[in-house]
Design an enzyme around this catalytic site. Structure first.
Site, PDB file in Angstrom:
ATOM      1  N   CYS A 111       0.884  -1.239   0.123  1.00  0.00           N
ATOM      2  CA  CYS A 111      -0.136   0.012  -0.143  1.00  0.00           C
ATOM      3  C   CYS A 111       0.776   1.284  -0.180  1.00  0.00           C
ATOM      4  CB  CYS A 111      -1.024  -0.127   1.172  1.00  0.00           C
ATOM      5  SG  CYS A 111      -2.130  -1.405   1.180  1.00  0.00           S
ATOM      6  N   HIS A 253      -3.248   7.307   2.281  1.00  0.00           N
ATOM      7  CA  HIS A 253      -3.751   5.813   1.736  1.00  0.00           C
ATOM      8  C   HIS A 253      -5.016   5.508   2.466  1.00  0.00           C
ATOM      9  CE1 HIS A 253      -4.019   1.650   0.832  1.00  0.00           C
ATOM     10  NE2 HIS A 253      -3.647   1.279   2.269  1.00  0.00           N
ATOM     11  N   ASN A 283      -9.997  -0.157  -0.536  1.00  0.00           N
ATOM     12  CA  ASN A 283      -8.761   0.094  -0.137  1.00  0.00           C
ATOM     13  C   ASN A 283      -8.116  -0.711  -1.601  1.00  0.00           C
ATOM     14  OD1 ASN A 283      -5.920  -0.315   0.180  1.00  0.00           O
ATOM     15  ND2 ASN A 283      -6.184  -1.194   2.291  1.00  0.00           N
TER      16      ASN A 283
HETATM   17  O1  UT7 Z   1      -3.632  -1.473   3.182  1.00  0.00           O
HETATM   18  C1  UT7 Z   1      -2.402  -1.608   4.116  1.00  0.00           C
HETATM   19  C2  UT7 Z   1      -3.084  -1.011   5.363  1.00  0.00           C
HETATM   20  N1  UT7 Z   1      -4.148  -1.748   5.865  1.00  0.00           N
HETATM   21  C3  UT7 Z   1      -4.746  -1.303   6.852  1.00  0.00           C
HETATM   22  O2  UT7 Z   1      -4.492  -0.232   7.402  1.00  0.00           O
HETATM   23  C4  UT7 Z   1      -5.877  -1.875   7.522  1.00  0.00           C
HETATM   24  C5  UT7 Z   1      -6.136  -1.767   8.859  1.00  0.00           C
HETATM   25  N2  UT7 Z   1      -7.126  -2.598   9.527  1.00  0.00           N
HETATM   26  C6  UT7 Z   1      -8.369  -2.338   9.461  1.00  0.00           C
HETATM   27  O3  UT7 Z   1      -8.773  -1.388   8.712  1.00  0.00           O
HETATM   28  C7  UT7 Z   1      -9.266  -3.165  10.432  1.00  0.00           C
HETATM   29  O4  UT7 Z   1      -8.511  -3.929  11.328  1.00  0.00           O
HETATM   30  C8  UT7 Z   1     -10.438  -3.875   9.565  1.00  0.00           C
HETATM   31  C9  UT7 Z   1     -11.151  -3.458   8.925  1.00  0.00           C
HETATM   32  C10 UT7 Z   1      -9.694  -4.915   8.530  1.00  0.00           C
HETATM   33  C11 UT7 Z   1     -11.088  -4.991  10.493  1.00  0.00           C
HETATM   34  O5  UT7 Z   1     -11.615  -4.059  11.468  1.00  0.00           O
HETATM   35  P1  UT7 Z   1     -11.490  -4.153  12.954  1.00  0.00           P
HETATM   36  O6  UT7 Z   1     -12.456  -3.322  13.614  1.00  0.00           O
HETATM   37  O7  UT7 Z   1     -10.091  -4.070  13.379  1.00  0.00           O
HETATM   38  O8  UT7 Z   1     -12.124  -5.886  13.219  1.00  0.00           O
HETATM   39  P2  UT7 Z   1     -11.168  -6.798  13.903  1.00  0.00           P
HETATM   40  O9  UT7 Z   1     -10.213  -7.329  12.996  1.00  0.00           O
HETATM   41  O10 UT7 Z   1     -10.449  -6.428  15.133  1.00  0.00           O
HETATM   42  O11 UT7 Z   1     -12.205  -7.769  14.191  1.00  0.00           O
HETATM   43  C12 UT7 Z   1     -13.476  -7.432  15.296  1.00  0.00           C
HETATM   44  C13 UT7 Z   1     -14.484  -8.563  14.998  1.00  0.00           C
HETATM   45  C14 UT7 Z   1     -14.166  -9.915  14.925  1.00  0.00           C
HETATM   46  O12 UT7 Z   1     -14.959 -10.829  15.500  1.00  0.00           O
HETATM   47  P3  UT7 Z   1     -14.832 -11.165  16.974  1.00  0.00           P
HETATM   48  O13 UT7 Z   1     -13.622 -12.088  16.692  1.00  0.00           O
HETATM   49  O14 UT7 Z   1     -14.599 -10.222  17.829  1.00  0.00           O
HETATM   50  O15 UT7 Z   1     -16.173 -12.032  17.024  1.00  0.00           O
HETATM   51  C15 UT7 Z   1     -13.998 -10.144  13.232  1.00  0.00           C
HETATM   52  O16 UT7 Z   1     -14.295 -11.658  13.215  1.00  0.00           O
HETATM   53  O17 UT7 Z   1     -15.369  -8.092  13.686  1.00  0.00           O
HETATM   54  C16 UT7 Z   1     -15.245  -9.249  12.968  1.00  0.00           C
HETATM   55  N3  UT7 Z   1     -15.380  -9.080  11.513  1.00  0.00           N
HETATM   56  C17 UT7 Z   1     -16.287  -8.729  10.880  1.00  0.00           C
HETATM   57  N4  UT7 Z   1     -17.757  -8.826  11.131  1.00  0.00           N
HETATM   58  C18 UT7 Z   1     -18.559  -8.356  10.191  1.00  0.00           C
HETATM   59  C19 UT7 Z   1     -14.044  -8.773  10.840  1.00  0.00           C
HETATM   60  N5  UT7 Z   1     -14.173  -8.505   9.389  1.00  0.00           N
HETATM   61  C20 UT7 Z   1     -16.019  -8.435   9.397  1.00  0.00           C
HETATM   62  C21 UT7 Z   1     -16.818  -8.115   8.664  1.00  0.00           C
HETATM   63  N6  UT7 Z   1     -18.176  -8.126   8.953  1.00  0.00           N
HETATM   64  N7  UT7 Z   1     -16.480  -7.772   7.210  1.00  0.00           N
END
Ligand code: UT7
Length: 332
Positions: A111, A253, A283
């Site tokens: 990225c 980004h 993204n």
């Molecule tokens: O491109 C290079 C740079 N990239 C980035 O900067 C990405 C940075 N990270 C993010 O943007 C976020 O971490 C994500 C959008 C990828 C994920 O969001 P988050 O708020 O950090 O969620 P998480 O991974 O901590 O997961 C929280 C919960 C989990 O469920 P449990 O384990 O708490 O039950 C995930 O399974 O949200 C769940 N989850 C979803 N639920 C519904 C993860 N993705 C989804 C989804 N729909 N699409």
């Protein structure tokens, strides 16, 4: 002092749009979750048979048309999703643009790829190695996302953006400022496609199917992204002799709206100075910054004379930032 000046801009998105509702119909997710956690409403994805080179050619051709020239002496392509692991995709992009014979090479910093490519290209222009360089960021990122991975499928999209650089002078609008770059290989596993390289080929046991897809430790990446994008932006702004509040438009980004808000907060910038494009495209990795610039230029979010800071974080881990005063550019 001789500098690289932006004189053309182009962008291209594959026609197929996938909305949050369409994702929610096949994955355990919802429009509400995706919008509130990421700010994304839709993303564009390639159709069967479409290649990264094709996206890059479309965006590159527009950048040439925007500048009103086809006199280019180098092509630099930032991508995480080359058409093949070998050779680089840039020579094919150059060929399709009628630039066979010119140097053409890929840069891979996920990225942050576009800022690495911009640093390389603008450095080659400043050094006198090239007079006019086409810099493209292009990704068919959906092809490496596991269709069953609700987190990655919600975030990533495909597209291409391009800038045409020409040789000019320091004080001109569109002069690419000093670029600050960094990396930390200890964070390799945070964002990775494990299979497909030497690590897989020299391994005694085969890798899993899951290893062929993109994997991201999202929450950890989030924290590093905010810290590094903020620090890099501060360094770039300082190198330009600006104060953070001098930045009219911050083009980060387009990873996640919450990341962009957090970076703006740390820089003490109001959120209305942010350029936001991720709501429509998600993204798009190495394509994200040039696509955001292209869209903002077309819609008037970026105007000639605006003081602009670009900042990114990506796999590697890698990060970078730069500044420039926005020039008058034609959108085609
Ligand atoms: O491109 C290079 C740079 N990239 C980035 O900067 C990405 C940075 N990270 C993010 O943007 C976020 O971490 C994500 C959008 C990828 C994920 O969001 P988050 O708020 O950090 O969620 P998480 O991974 O901590 O997961 C929280 C919960 C989990 O469920 P449990 O384990 O708490 O039950 C995930 O399974 O949200 C769940 N989850 C979803 N639920 C519904 C993860 N993705 C989804 C989804 N729909 N699409």
């Amino acid at each position: 002092m001789r500098r690289a000046i932006i004189e053309g801009i182009g962008g291209w998105l594959p026609p197929r749009v996938v909305t949050n509702d369409e994702l929610a119909a096949r994955l355990d997710t919802s429009d509400e979750w995706i919008r509130t956690r990421t700010g994304i409403r839709a993303r564009h994805v390639v159709s069967d048979g479409m290649l990264t080179s094709q996206l890059a050619v479309q965006a590159g051709a527009k950048a040439l048309k925007s500048a009103g020239t086809d006199d280019v002496d180098m092509v630099v392509l930032a991508t995480t999703t080359p058409d093949r692991p070998c050779p680089a995709t840039a020579p094919e992009v150059a060929r399709q643009l009628g630039l066979t014979g010119r140097p053409a090479f890929d840069v891979m910093a996920v990225c942050t790829g576009f800022l690495y490519a911009l640093a390389t290209a603008s450095g080659l222009v400043a050094a006198g190695t090239a007079d006019r360089v086409l810099v493209v960021g292009a990704e068919a990122f959906s092809t490496i996302v596991d269709p069953g991975d609700r987190s990655a499928a919600a975030v990533f999209g495909d597209g291409a953006g391009a800038l045409l650089l020409r040789a000019g002078d320091d004080g001109e609008p569109g002069a690419v400022g000093p670029v600050t770059l960094g990396s930390d290989g200890a964070l390799t596993d945070l964002i990775t496609v494990r299979a497909g390289g030497v690590e897989e080929r020299t391994r005694p046991r085969p890798m899993d199917d899951a290893d062929r897809y993109f994997a991201m430790r999202g929450r950890e990446v989030f924290g590093h992204a905010v810290t590094r994008m903020t620090q890099a932006a501060l360094t770039a702004v300082d190198q330009a002799g600006w104060r953070p509040e001098d930045v009219d438009r911050l083009v980060g980004h387009q990873a996640n709206l919450r990341i962009l808000h957090a970076v703006a907060d740390q820089l003490d910038l109001p959120h209305d100075r942010l350029v936001i494009h991720l709501d429509q495209v998600g993204n798009t990795a190495a394509a994200s910054i040039p696509l955001a610039l292209w869209h903002a230029n077309a819609t008037g979010r970026l105007r000639p004379g605006d003081r602009v800071a670009l900042t990114a974080f990506g796999g590697g881990a890698t990060w970078g930032a730069t500044t420039l005063t926005w020039p008058a550019l034609t959108t085609v």
